[in-house]
Every structure is written in structure tokens, then in C-alpha cells.
Design an enzyme around this catalytic site. Structure first.
Site, PDB file in Angstrom:
ATOM      1  N   GLU A   1       0.828  -1.210   0.000  1.00 32.26           N
ATOM      2  CA  GLU A   1       0.000   0.000   0.000  1.00 32.26           C
ATOM      3  C   GLU A   1       0.860   1.258   0.000  1.00 32.26           C
ATOM      4  O   GLU A   1       0.608   2.201  -0.758  1.00 32.26           O
ATOM      5  CB  GLU A   1      -0.915   0.056   1.228  1.00 32.26           C
TER       6      GLU A   1
ATOM      7  N   CYS B   1      -0.299   1.676   7.197  1.00 32.73           N
ATOM      8  CA  CYS B   1      -0.865   1.868   5.862  1.00 32.73           C
ATOM      9  C   CYS B   1      -2.215   2.572   5.926  1.00 32.73           C
ATOM     10  O   CYS B   1      -2.527   3.403   5.068  1.00 32.73           O
ATOM     11  CB  CYS B   1      -0.972   0.531   5.148  1.00 32.73           C
TER      12      CYS B   1
END
Length: 155
Positions: free
Chosen positions: A59, A90
Site C-alpha cells: 500500500e 498503511c
């Protein structure tokens, strides 16, 4: 969380292919991609081992690439597809990037931060909450991860 009618399965298919490539490279099989206007603008798999970087989650790498390509730190008109429920790091980055929609595959009861763990987006101090849709191709994403850890731990 259920998938909206507008989810495009080809994007999760692509994220799962990226995750499989990460596994072939010895990484935990997680894949992510950023989509804007129906086009993929960034894609990445986990690279923590290769890069010797604890922040090199799929991510994070996809968000960095998208921000660079689009010349903006605000990805408010972008969607993120990821094969595993994002961790706290993330999830915070997704919030800071102002991602419009988050689609993820398998839940992560140990490390996730959306429906598991700290539930980052539910915090009153969270500044931006994207639309969240979990369970997208969950069985396929979950099996990829379970298989990886089963092989890693051995019989």
C-alpha cells in the site's frame, strides 16, 4: 462490509497477481494498486525484504508511486485495491492521502486496522475516512496468504 455495485473485479485480480509475484520473490504476498478514472496509475507488491525497509508495504509503495505520477500528495479522486486489510501504518497513510475508496480482500485479525485492531477510521482523531469495502475476493486472497505461511512454517 460488502462490495458496491461499482467494484471492478479486474482490479482485485490484478492486485492478486501482484501479490503472487511478491510471494515468488520471497515476500509476504500482498498486492496493491491505485486506480483513477478507471485506469491503474500505480501498482506494488510487498518489498520489505528486498528493500530492507519495514515501511515497504504494498500500500505504501503504491501510494508513493501514485502521488509521484500524479504530482500530488492528495489522491482524493483515487481508489486503492489491496489484497489484505491494511495495517495501522498503511491505514494512516491512506487517510493522509485522502483516498476516495478502499477495497480490500482478506481480513487481518492480527495486524489489520480497519475492521480489526485499532479500527483507525473509527477514531475521532482520524481526519479522512474513505469509503471502505472489504471481502473482495476474500477466499482467494486469504488462501494465498495461508498457503504462503503454511509453506514457510513447514509441516
Amino acid at each position: 462490509m460488502s462490495a458496491p455495485k461499482t467494484v471492478n473485479p479486474k482490479f482485485m485480480d490484478e492486485a492478486l497477481e501482484i501479490a503472487a509475484a511478491a510471494e515468488r520473490a520471497g515476500e509476504v504476498p500482498v498486492g496493491a494498486l491505485v486506480v483513477k478514472d478507471g485506469e491503474i496509475v500505480a501498482r506494488a507488491g510487498n518489498r520489505t525484504l528486498r528493500d530492507r525497509d519495514p515501511t515497504a508495504h504494498a500500500e505504501m509503495l503504491a501510494l508513493r508511486e501514485a502521488a509521484k505520477k500524479l504530482s500530488t500528495e492528495r489522491l482524493s479522486d483515487c481508489d486503492l485495491y489491496v489484497t489484505l486489510e491494511p495495517c495501522t501504518m498503511c491505514t494512516a497513510a491512506i487517510s493522509f492521502a485522502r483516498i476516495r475508496r478502499l477495497y480490500y480482500g482478506a481480513s487481518d485479525p492480527k495486524g489489520g486496522a480497519i475492521e480489526s485492531g485499532v479500527r483507525f477510521f473509527a477514531s475521532p482523531t482520524c481526519h479522512h475516512r474513505p469509503e471502505v469495502y472489504g471481502g473482495i475476493q476474500e477466499a482467494r486472497a486469504g488462501e494465498l496468504l495461508r498457503g504462503f505461511f503454511r509453506r514457510r512454517r513447514g509441516p
